[in-house]
Scaffold this active site. Structure first.
Site, PDB file in Angstrom:
ATOM      1  N   GLY A  82      -1.234   4.032   5.669  1.00 37.23           N
ATOM      2  CA  GLY A  82      -1.559   2.528   5.145  1.00 37.23           C
ATOM      3  C   GLY A  82      -2.806   2.558   4.548  1.00 37.23           C
ATOM      4  O   GLY A  82      -3.498   3.382   4.107  1.00 37.23           O
ATOM      5  N   SER A  83      -3.368   1.252   4.504  1.00 36.16           N
ATOM      6  CA  SER A  83      -4.578   0.975   3.911  1.00 36.16           C
ATOM      7  C   SER A  83      -5.778   1.530   4.715  1.00 36.16           C
ATOM      8  O   SER A  83      -5.564   1.416   5.968  1.00 36.16           O
ATOM      9  CB  SER A  83      -4.710  -0.766   3.583  1.00 36.16           C
ATOM     10  N   GLY A 124      -6.278   1.378   8.892  1.00 31.67           N
ATOM     11  CA  GLY A 124      -6.466   2.618   9.337  1.00 31.67           C
ATOM     12  C   GLY A 124      -7.685   2.689  10.187  1.00 31.67           C
ATOM     13  O   GLY A 124      -7.700   3.374  11.202  1.00 31.67           O
ATOM     14  N   GLU A 163      -3.767   8.326   7.394  1.00 34.54           N
ATOM     15  CA  GLU A 163      -3.828   8.853   5.684  1.00 34.54           C
ATOM     16  C   GLU A 163      -3.707   7.462   5.157  1.00 34.54           C
ATOM     17  O   GLU A 163      -2.974   6.328   5.355  1.00 34.54           O
ATOM     18  CB  GLU A 163      -2.105   9.179   5.500  1.00 34.54           C
ATOM     19  N   CYS A 167      -0.018   5.971  -3.010  1.00 35.82           N
ATOM     20  CA  CYS A 167      -1.400   6.319  -2.678  1.00 35.82           C
ATOM     21  C   CYS A 167      -2.017   7.362  -3.700  1.00 35.82           C
ATOM     22  O   CYS A 167      -3.376   7.448  -3.874  1.00 35.82           O
ATOM     23  CB  CYS A 167      -1.604   6.798  -1.132  1.00 35.82           C
ATOM     24  N   GLN A 211       1.304  -8.446  -3.363  1.00 35.98           N
ATOM     25  CA  GLN A 211       0.877  -7.614  -4.160  1.00 35.98           C
ATOM     26  C   GLN A 211       0.823  -7.855  -5.561  1.00 35.98           C
ATOM     27  O   GLN A 211      -0.129  -7.502  -6.143  1.00 35.98           O
ATOM     28  CB  GLN A 211       1.992  -6.443  -3.797  1.00 35.98           C
TER      29      GLN A 211
HETATM   30  P1  NAD Z   1      -0.950  -1.833   5.834  1.00 38.63           P
HETATM   31  O1  NAD Z   1      -2.363  -1.188   5.960  1.00 38.63           O
HETATM   32  O2  NAD Z   1      -1.172  -3.115   5.442  1.00 38.63           O
HETATM   33  O3  NAD Z   1      -0.029  -1.527   6.896  1.00 38.63           O
HETATM   34  C1  NAD Z   1       0.456  -0.286   7.207  1.00 38.63           C
HETATM   35  C2  NAD Z   1       1.181  -0.304   8.518  1.00 38.63           C
HETATM   36  O4  NAD Z   1       0.072  -0.645   9.683  1.00 38.63           O
HETATM   37  C3  NAD Z   1       2.174  -1.402   8.671  1.00 38.63           C
HETATM   38  O5  NAD Z   1       3.329  -0.924   9.311  1.00 38.63           O
HETATM   39  C4  NAD Z   1       1.572  -2.535   9.157  1.00 38.63           C
HETATM   40  O6  NAD Z   1       2.620  -3.481   9.975  1.00 38.63           O
HETATM   41  C5  NAD Z   1       0.603  -1.686  10.181  1.00 38.63           C
HETATM   42  N1  NAD Z   1      -0.331  -2.677  10.751  1.00 38.63           N
HETATM   43  C6  NAD Z   1      -1.366  -3.458  10.073  1.00 38.63           C
HETATM   44  N2  NAD Z   1      -1.793  -4.194  10.803  1.00 38.63           N
HETATM   45  C7  NAD Z   1      -1.912  -3.552  12.138  1.00 38.63           C
HETATM   46  C8  NAD Z   1      -2.670  -3.500  13.338  1.00 38.63           C
HETATM   47  N3  NAD Z   1      -3.842  -4.311  13.505  1.00 38.63           N
HETATM   48  N4  NAD Z   1      -2.497  -2.674  14.166  1.00 38.63           N
HETATM   49  C9  NAD Z   1      -1.501  -1.626  14.160  1.00 38.63           C
HETATM   50  N5  NAD Z   1      -0.626  -1.754  12.763  1.00 38.63           N
HETATM   51  C10 NAD Z   1      -1.173  -2.236  11.920  1.00 38.63           C
HETATM   52  O7  NAD Z   1      -0.756  -0.937   4.396  1.00 38.63           O
HETATM   53  P2  NAD Z   1       0.465  -1.366   3.496  1.00 38.63           P
HETATM   54  O8  NAD Z   1       0.357  -2.292   2.589  1.00 38.63           O
HETATM   55  O9  NAD Z   1       1.693  -1.148   4.114  1.00 38.63           O
HETATM   56  O10 NAD Z   1       0.715   0.074   2.423  1.00 38.63           O
HETATM   57  C11 NAD Z   1      -0.309   0.166   1.592  1.00 38.63           C
HETATM   58  C12 NAD Z   1      -1.538   1.154   1.427  1.00 38.63           C
HETATM   59  O11 NAD Z   1      -0.834   2.495   2.148  1.00 38.63           O
HETATM   60  C13 NAD Z   1      -2.154   1.749   0.536  1.00 38.63           C
HETATM   61  O12 NAD Z   1      -3.604   1.440   0.587  1.00 38.63           O
HETATM   62  C14 NAD Z   1      -1.815   2.900   0.277  1.00 38.63           C
HETATM   63  O13 NAD Z   1      -2.769   3.740  -0.370  1.00 38.63           O
HETATM   64  C15 NAD Z   1      -1.501   3.447   1.597  1.00 38.63           C
HETATM   65  N6  NAD Z   1      -0.670   4.818   1.631  1.00 38.63           N
HETATM   66  C16 NAD Z   1      -1.454   5.945   1.808  1.00 38.63           C
HETATM   67  C17 NAD Z   1      -0.962   7.249   1.694  1.00 38.63           C
HETATM   68  C18 NAD Z   1      -1.299   8.584   2.067  1.00 38.63           C
HETATM   69  O14 NAD Z   1      -0.929   9.367   2.588  1.00 38.63           O
HETATM   70  N7  NAD Z   1      -2.585   8.564   2.013  1.00 38.63           N
HETATM   71  C19 NAD Z   1       0.726   7.180   1.537  1.00 38.63           C
HETATM   72  C20 NAD Z   1       1.528   5.817   1.224  1.00 38.63           C
HETATM   73  C21 NAD Z   1       0.496   4.659   1.504  1.00 38.63           C
END
Ligand code: NAD
Length: 477
Positions: free
Chosen positions: A224-225, A229, A246, A280, A327
């Site tokens: 995720g972001s 993370g 990631e 990503c 978004q």
């Molecule tokens: P996000 O960080 O908003 O959410 C990711 C996940 O984390 C979701 O399931 C969300 O519900 C959960 N989450 C949110 N807050 C949390 C908390 N406080 N505690 C635990 N879990 C929580 O990201 P997103 O908007 O879903 O995805 C987009 C991001 O993902 C972009 O930054 C992208 O670059 C990244 N991404 C990275 C990769 C990689 O492999 N490096 C691959 C795909 C996406």
């Protein structure tokens, strides 16, 4: 309503999540249960109970379960690809491609379960045997983002189960459909013992937070972001849990004067804009040498103007909508900020009206940018790419590496010297020569450096680093 799967049972949630189609906001893809913190804790308890016996199951039992799951996913690629395209906005071919990848990942890890091996070392003590073996971690928490709603869950769940871990899985709130369909296949085709696999849909702040804080979750893998993370990582480290993160990217693609122009345009357009740029690994910084710059920009604009942006399921659609209103706003705000800082919107960046109400944005190309502008420092995560003009290869490499991220990078060149040098000097975890920065093999390690990743690599043979724990034993017979 599609329910959560906790402790071997399908359970209603604390409330309901409406899954909306970004190509047509009047289309409700489905209603999905949203769990609360107490249900998340229930799932963790169930996984904790189930983990020891699953850890003792044979590699063949685990491999067979994964193989059956992979077979069903592949057989249903059209239907699942359509669901994915409908809820996330990828085009139908992209959706089907992602489903196939998920199926193949399960097949790959079915084999990996059987291939897990140890090592015998020469002991420094007479008569002593020193062995190294790998064991499951126990309960693995899995938290995934919305942009690859079936492939990312697959490449985490498959190795977790293959190596004998129990799983608690939380997909992104925005795209529960593909995750639910995957879970239903795992539950039925996998025929896993109760508690070994749990699906807990719900908000990150409630469900994800329980996974990060629970002492019973020994390892947590997150995609995720970067902000989320980091904070999950800190929580896990405070209690000594293993964590794999990631996160975001700001991936550079260098185009040198000696590049094959047509190839470079395809590599750039595919890497920057396919999957609506919501990857990503998307090429968001196009670093272009002076001699080819104008020709390249002109050719990219021509190619972009030929792309059909429409309902993800429409015939011949090249680029679907942005995933959500939030978004879309973020994408537009970044385009505006780039213009305010002196960038020129050379193409696109316009809100589009189509036959159905959706989040349509034309692919945006911003020229005359510098690497210091916000547009080149922060992740946009949409169909937006900016162009940075450079005088030579040295300047290109310096700028490519001048970023807080380090996921993927690329170069388009016919020079063996420069491609070899770039593979060595790039500070990204994955480096591409004449192929897009986005798009990787499922049997090769995936991950980045700096703010993009933390912990062991995902996928391929390297996945075992995260999903197993190494044990060393000494025996005097
Ligand atoms: P996000 O960080 O908003 O959410 C990711 C996940 O984390 C979701 O399931 C969300 O519900 C959960 N989450 C949110 N807050 C949390 C908390 N406080 N505690 C635990 N879990 C929580 O990201 P997103 O908007 O879903 O995805 C987009 C991001 O993902 C972009 O930054 C992208 O670059 C990244 N991404 C990275 C990769 C990689 O492999 N490096 C691959 C795909 C996406």
């Amino acid at each position: 309503m599609n329910k959560n799967f906790i402790a071997g049972e399908w359970l209603e949630g604390a409330d309901i999540n409406l899954n909306i189609n970004p190509s047509d906001t009047n289309d409700v893809v489905g209603e999905y249960a949203r769990a609360d913190a107490s249900q998340a804790a229930m799932a963790v308890d169930a996984a904790f109970e189930a983990a020891p016996s699953w850890a003792r199951s044979t590699a063949e039992v685990r491999g067979d379960a994964l193989d059956r799951i992979g077979t069903e996913i592949l057989a249903r690629r059209e239907e699942l690809g359509r669901l994915l395209a409908r809820e996330e906005g990828k085009t139908l071919p992209e959706g089907i491609g992602e489903v196939v990848r998920a199926g193949r990942v399960f097949k790959f890890f079915a084999g990996e379960a059987l291939r897990l091996s140890g090592e015998r070392l020469a002991s420094i003590r007479l008569g002593v045997e020193a062995d190294v073996r790998r064991e499951p971690e126990g309960v693995v928490g899995i938290i995934t983002p919305w942009n690859f709603p079936i492939a990312i869950p697959a490449w985490k769940i498959a190795p977790a189960l293959a190596f004998g871990n129990a799983v608690v899985f939380k997909p992104a709130d925005l795209v529960p459909g593909s995750a639910w369909a995957l879970a239903e296949i795992i539950v039925r085709a996998g025929a896993l013992p109760s508690g070994v696999f749990n699906l807990v849909m719900g908000p990150g702040s409630k469900v994800g937070d329980v996974f990060a804080k629970s002492k019973k979750v020994r390892a947590l893998t997150f995609t995720g972001s970067t902000g989320t993370g980091r904070s999950i990582g800190m929580t896990c480290m405070e209690r000594g849990a293993k964590v794999q993160l990631e996160m975001g990217g700001k991936n550079p693609l260098i185009i040198l004067d000696d590049a094959d122009l047509n190839q470079a345009v395809e590599v750039a357009v595919s890497g920057s804009f396919f999957s609506t740029g919501q990857r990503c690994t998307a090429s968001s910084r196009l670093i272009v040498q002076d001699g080819i710059h104008d020709q390249f920009v002109e050719a990219v604009i021509k190619r972009l103007s030929s792309l059909k942006v429409d309902h993800a399921l429409s015939e011949g659609c090249d680029m679907g909508p942005v995933v959500s209103q939030a978004q879309l706003k973020q994408d537009c705000d970044y385009i505006k900020s780039a213009q305010e800082e002196g960038g020129e919107l050379a193409y696109g960046g316009e809100l589009l009206t189509r036959g159905t109400p959706g989040f349509y944005l034309s692919p945006a190309l911003i020229t005359e940018t510098t690497n210091q502008m916000r547009i080149n420092r922060e992740e946009v995560f949409g169909p937006v790419a900016s162009v940075i003009r450079v005088k030579d290869y040295e300047e290109a490499v310096t700028l490519a590496n001048d970023t807080e991220f380090g996921l993927s990078s690329g170069i388009c060149t016919t020079s063996l010297k420069h491609s070899s040098d770039f593979k060595q000097r790039s500070t990204a975890g994955m480096v591409m020569v004449n192929v897009p920065t986005a798009g990787v093999d499922y049997n090769a390690p995936f991950g980045g450096r700096k703010n993009s990743s933390y912990g062991p690599r995902e996928q391929g043979g390297y996945a075992k680093e995260f999903y197993t724990s190494v044990k060393t034993t000494y025996t005097l017979a």
